[in-house]
Design a protein around this motif. Structure first.
Motif, PDB file in Angstrom:
ATOM      1  N   PRO A  48       0.966  -1.206  -0.014  1.00 34.47           N
ATOM      2  CA  PRO A  48      -0.109  -0.057   0.128  1.00 34.47           C
ATOM      3  C   PRO A  48       0.938   1.123   0.092  1.00 34.47           C
ATOM      4  N   LYS A  49       0.382   2.560  -0.600  1.00 36.79           N
ATOM      5  CA  LYS A  49       1.351   3.594  -0.682  1.00 36.79           C
ATOM      6  C   LYS A  49       1.713   3.895   0.433  1.00 36.79           C
ATOM      7  N   ALA A  50       1.144   4.332   1.474  1.00 40.55           N
ATOM      8  CA  ALA A  50       1.721   4.643   2.675  1.00 40.55           C
ATOM      9  C   ALA A  50       2.737   3.821   3.443  1.00 40.55           C
ATOM     10  N   GLU A  51       2.590   2.604   3.105  1.00 40.51           N
ATOM     11  CA  GLU A  51       3.636   1.572   3.604  1.00 40.51           C
ATOM     12  C   GLU A  51       4.956   1.682   2.738  1.00 40.51           C
ATOM     13  N   ARG A  52       4.601   1.613   1.535  1.00 39.92           N
ATOM     14  CA  ARG A  52       5.676   1.689   0.500  1.00 39.92           C
ATOM     15  C   ARG A  52       6.422   2.798   0.621  1.00 39.92           C
ATOM     16  N   ASP A  53       5.905   3.965   0.821  1.00 32.81           N
ATOM     17  CA  ASP A  53       6.690   5.130   1.164  1.00 32.81           C
ATOM     18  C   ASP A  53       7.668   5.481   2.306  1.00 32.81           C
ATOM     19  N   LEU A  54       7.129   4.764   3.174  1.00 32.04           N
ATOM     20  CA  LEU A  54       7.836   4.528   4.652  1.00 32.04           C
ATOM     21  C   LEU A  54       8.731   3.521   4.602  1.00 32.04           C
ATOM     22  N   VAL A  55       8.638   2.277   4.022  1.00 34.52           N
ATOM     23  CA  VAL A  55       9.501   1.357   3.878  1.00 34.52           C
ATOM     24  C   VAL A  55      10.879   1.620   2.870  1.00 34.52           C
ATOM     25  N   MET A  56      10.577   2.070   1.749  1.00 39.06           N
ATOM     26  CA  MET A  56      11.451   2.809   0.923  1.00 39.06           C
ATOM     27  C   MET A  56      12.315   3.734   1.365  1.00 39.06           C
ATOM     28  N   ALA A  57      11.707   4.702   2.135  1.00 36.82           N
ATOM     29  CA  ALA A  57      12.630   5.881   2.654  1.00 36.82           C
ATOM     30  C   ALA A  57      13.342   5.383   3.816  1.00 36.82           C
ATOM     31  N   HIS A  58      13.014   4.575   4.702  1.00 34.23           N
ATOM     32  CA  HIS A  58      13.635   3.807   5.633  1.00 34.23           C
ATOM     33  C   HIS A  58      14.652   2.879   5.237  1.00 34.23           C
ATOM     34  N   ALA A  59      14.565   2.354   4.155  1.00 25.84           N
ATOM     35  CA  ALA A  59      15.569   1.371   3.817  1.00 25.84           C
ATOM     36  C   ALA A  59      16.680   2.322   3.114  1.00 25.84           C
ATOM     37  N   ALA A  60      16.388   3.227   2.442  1.00 21.69           N
ATOM     38  CA  ALA A  60      17.191   4.155   1.763  1.00 21.69           C
ATOM     39  C   ALA A  60      18.040   4.886   2.848  1.00 21.69           C
ATOM     40  N   ARG A  61      17.458   5.371   4.093  1.00 24.48           N
ATOM     41  CA  ARG A  61      18.360   5.937   5.014  1.00 24.48           C
ATOM     42  C   ARG A  61      19.249   4.884   5.498  1.00 24.48           C
ATOM     43  N   ALA A  62      18.998   3.539   6.011  1.00 26.63           N
ATOM     44  CA  ALA A  62      19.890   2.667   6.178  1.00 26.63           C
ATOM     45  C   ALA A  62      20.965   2.487   5.364  1.00 26.63           C
ATOM     46  N   VAL A  63      20.671   2.545   4.021  1.00 27.58           N
ATOM     47  CA  VAL A  63      21.821   2.227   2.966  1.00 27.58           C
ATOM     48  C   VAL A  63      22.987   3.445   3.211  1.00 27.58           C
ATOM     49  N   ILE A  64      22.273   4.613   3.044  1.00 30.99           N
ATOM     50  CA  ILE A  64      22.916   5.746   3.001  1.00 30.99           C
ATOM     51  C   ILE A  64      23.785   5.680   4.248  1.00 30.99           C
ATOM     52  N   ALA A  65      23.343   5.337   5.525  1.00 28.36           N
ATOM     53  CA  ALA A  65      24.116   5.414   6.892  1.00 28.36           C
ATOM     54  C   ALA A  65      25.161   4.552   6.690  1.00 28.36           C
ATOM     55  N   TRP A  66      24.973   3.294   6.119  1.00 23.60           N
ATOM     56  CA  TRP A  66      26.045   2.437   5.961  1.00 23.60           C
ATOM     57  C   TRP A  66      27.054   2.803   5.155  1.00 23.60           C
ATOM     58  N   GLN A  67      26.651   3.698   4.132  1.00 26.34           N
ATOM     59  CA  GLN A  67      27.796   3.793   2.984  1.00 26.34           C
ATOM     60  C   GLN A  67      28.512   5.093   3.700  1.00 26.34           C
ATOM     61  N   GLN A  68      27.993   5.920   4.528  1.00 27.51           N
ATOM     62  CA  GLN A  68      28.751   6.911   4.980  1.00 27.51           C
ATOM     63  C   GLN A  68      29.603   6.315   6.230  1.00 27.51           C
ATOM     64  N   ALA A  69      29.123   5.352   7.028  1.00 31.12           N
ATOM     65  CA  ALA A  69      29.853   4.698   7.897  1.00 31.12           C
ATOM     66  C   ALA A  69      31.072   3.661   7.400  1.00 31.12           C
ATOM     67  N   ASN A  70      31.095   3.454   6.122  1.00 30.71           N
ATOM     68  CA  ASN A  70      32.262   2.663   5.482  1.00 30.71           C
ATOM     69  C   ASN A  70      32.780   3.594   4.478  1.00 30.71           C
ATOM     70  N   ARG A  71      32.859   4.727   4.288  1.00 29.22           N
ATOM     71  CA  ARG A  71      33.416   5.651   3.501  1.00 29.22           C
ATOM     72  C   ARG A  71      34.912   5.642   4.105  1.00 29.22           C
ATOM     73  N   PRO A  72      36.027   5.677   2.947  1.00 27.72           N
ATOM     74  CA  PRO A  72      37.426   5.911   3.818  1.00 27.72           C
ATOM     75  C   PRO A  72      37.363   7.332   4.413  1.00 27.72           C
ATOM     76  N   PRO A  73      38.272   7.445   5.329  1.00 29.04           N
ATOM     77  CA  PRO A  73      38.100   8.663   6.238  1.00 29.04           C
ATOM     78  C   PRO A  73      38.556   9.763   5.139  1.00 29.04           C
ATOM     79  N   ASP A  74      39.148   9.802   4.223  1.00 33.87           N
ATOM     80  CA  ASP A  74      39.689  11.198   3.687  1.00 33.87           C
ATOM     81  C   ASP A  74      38.420  11.480   2.504  1.00 33.87           C
ATOM     82  N   GLN A  75      37.319  10.679   2.320  1.00 26.42           N
ATOM     83  CA  GLN A  75      36.342  11.111   1.571  1.00 26.42           C
ATOM     84  C   GLN A  75      34.958  11.586   2.377  1.00 26.42           C
TER      85      GLN A  75
END
Length: 256
Positions: free
Chosen positions: A227-254
């Protein structure tokens, strides 16, 4: 107030078995199921029965580690609930009629209970499923393990039909969470999608071929069926988790 905006009530069972022990129960159930499944499909009856007895001792010892009778009953109920749900998921996914070792293990864990222990076990077993918040840490950890194992199975096979069928099974289970757990279910769906994307990025999984096709089919089905309400929440929540992982695993100089 819509379900995704609701707040899950405190877990009343946590006073008996805390969050850490609940998560441990989920991991023990997963490990026990994996061992008993291998015993069932790859060993003789004699070796299987010996392995089942070893598992019975290990799980019984863990359940009995608590001093209180109610806590011991709940620990055992968590283990049996977990193994049963793994058995159901695997039987549905792989069209299995029976898993002999699992039936034997669950039966043997209950055979040794006296009348009082059996009554307490049944009360706690029913309590787990009575409300969404009951044993929530166990439920989250258990389902996470099942979801990720099904995804790994779908991308590991070289049979396209099998891969798509397993992806469909996983999609159905994730969608079912919204009915089963109307408050927290969407977070578990988001958790599964985030982990899948992180594993693809980190390990290059499902980057081509059948694995990629199965993963894309799963994501497309969820995007279409949620359902649209859940879809928007799911995709946004998953995207934030992936971005947080990418930032945490980025080399320090980046890091900026």
């Amino acid at each position: 107030m819509t379900a995704p905006d609701s707040v899950l009530a405190p877990d009343p069972l946590a006073a008996c078995v805390d969050a850490q022990a609940q998560r441990q129960a989920a991991h023990l159930a997963q490990e026990a199921f994996a061992r008993v499944f291998r015993l069932s499909v790859g060993e003789t009856d004699e070796i299987r029965l010996r392995g089942v007895e070893q598992l019975r001792r290990e799980l019984s010892d863990w359940a009995a580690a608590e001093a209180g009778e109610e806590a011991r009953a709940l620990r055992l109920a968590l283990l049996l609930t977990g193994m049963d749900q793994w058995g159901v998921a695997w039987s549905q996914a792989f069209e299995l009629v029976a898993i002999p070792g699992l039936t034997e293990l669950i039966g043997s864990l209950r055979t040794g209970l006296d009348e009082g222990d059996e009554a307490r076990f049944l009360q706690q077993f029913e309590a787990i499923g009575r409300a969404e918040e009951n044993a929530i840490d166990f439920k989250v950890e258990l389902r996470r393990g099942i979801h990720l194992a099904l995804w790994h199975s779908s991308i590991a096979t070289q049979d396209r039909g099998e891969a798509l069928r397993l992806a469909t099974q996983l999609g159905s289970r994730l969608l079912g969470l919204l009915r089963e757990m109307p408050v927290a279910g969407w977070r578990l769906v988001a958790d599964a999608l985030a982990f899948i994307q992180i594993r693809c990025l980190a390990d290059g999984l499902a980057s081509e071929g059948i694995g990629q096709e199965a993963t894309q089919a799963l994501l497309a089905a969820l995007s279409r069926e949620l359902p649209k309400a859940e879809r928007d929440l799911v995709m946004a929540h998953a995207a934030r988790a992936v971005i947080a992982w990418q930032q945490a695993n980025r080399p320090p100089d980046q890091v900026h």
